[in-house]
Design an enzyme around this catalytic site. Sequence first.
Site, PDB file in Angstrom:
ATOM      1  CE  LYS A 221       5.108  22.633  -3.813  1.00 55.91           C
ATOM      2  NZ  LYS A 221       5.361  22.618  -5.267  1.00 55.91           N
TER       3      LYS A 221
ATOM      4  CE1 TYR B  46      -6.428  -4.148  13.833  1.00 56.83           C
ATOM      5  CE2 TYR B  46      -4.922  -2.303  13.515  1.00 56.83           C
ATOM      6  CZ  TYR B  46      -6.140  -2.806  13.940  1.00 56.83           C
ATOM      7  OH  TYR B  46      -7.065  -1.957  14.473  1.00 56.83           O
TER       8      TYR B  46
END
Length: 416
Positions: free
Chosen positions: A43, A304
Amino acid sequence: MRPVAVQHTRPVWAEVSSGALCANYRRLCAAAGPGIKVLAVVKANAYGHGATECAPVLFGAGARWFGVTAVEEGVTVRNALRAAGIADAEARILIMCGVWQHEAAACFDHALTPVVWEPYQLALLEEEAARRGVPPRSFAVHVEVDTGMARQGVAPGPALAVLLAALQASHHLQLEALMTHFASAEVVDDPQNREQQRRFEAALHQAHEADLTPALLHAGNTSGVDSAETAAWLPTLPSTLAALGRTAPQLMTRAGLALYGYALPLHQGAAEPVSHLAAIEPALVWKTRIVSLRDLGRGETVGYNATYVTARPMRVALLPVGYADGFRRALSSTNAVEGSAVLLHGRRAPIVGRVSMDLSVVDVSAIPEAAVGDAVTLLGRDGALAISAAEHARLAGTNVYEVLCGISDRVPRLIV
Ligand SMILES: *Cc1c(COP(=O)(O)O)cnc(C)c1O
């Protein structure tokens, strides 16, 4: 029109070792024991490893059952297996989170076996089966018993009675398996594990009394194999049924994480738990390349919000990878807080400043040979060193599952 193959040119990729996947699958089978099959859970794009790439490899290692979350994933895995020349009858695909409206047709077209626990799911499948005129009792479903997680599954007692009655009233559906899932499989001897086992045994009795005895029983995950708790309990179930005069069902456990080379740490009160999967090895190495280098003076800011200010002259390398790839922002550093690192030339290069959406910066001052184009390991082994998904998980305040399945679709997977 032929589909246009995407050309991967960006220097960010994940290498997935088919040898490690196969060896891990075999280790799981050995630890589960001879009487227990192992369903390979693929999955969430095989926990970020690439389901279309991994499923055929695992089939080659002996896997005959594959577990996915939803019908869409099941279709993808079926198409991959068909493309590898594997007949539908040779490989079963279990849809572990049920079926929803308009998904029943794909279950028939792609030979998918759904886990069900709601009467509406049976109705969707029965209606589609009737439309197609399939033979009586020819479409297999697995019923999930809720033994204590309160997520999916039907509780033993009145709710299970209603579901079993609906199955019996159907013409085309066949109860192939009863299954359940454990809440705390990594906690060895947790009283909840025994309570969940007890409720599953009660559900099995109830099915038998309703004259529905499944041919297959499955439960457990990586931790249940690792601790041997599930592997020790499953073989006790056939004797429960034998006492009722039934033929012994097949037994199966479902494992994902260990296929990819990871397991949660086991806990066992004051005792030192024994891992039965100690030999598994991570299958994935996530890589990139240096695309730019620069020399910074003392007191320059990086990234940043200038969360990192150089305390000395520093040589930094730019990596074209960021949190949109699943390279998590929590790996960032500040002057006060150490972040994670990457591996290059056999050494750790610390991340400096913020990991941004598409770019990250690492300190290569101690690696003078670093050059544009050099391969960099973000996750996995590089020679004597490795960066574990557990390191990323710790910094990100999460588990290895979330780190692995968070590697985004933007990163191509290459089977090596
Ligand atoms: C994901 C999943 C598993 C596999 O769990 P791992 O810990 O990765 O081995 C097993 N069963 C069910 C129902 C699952 O959803």
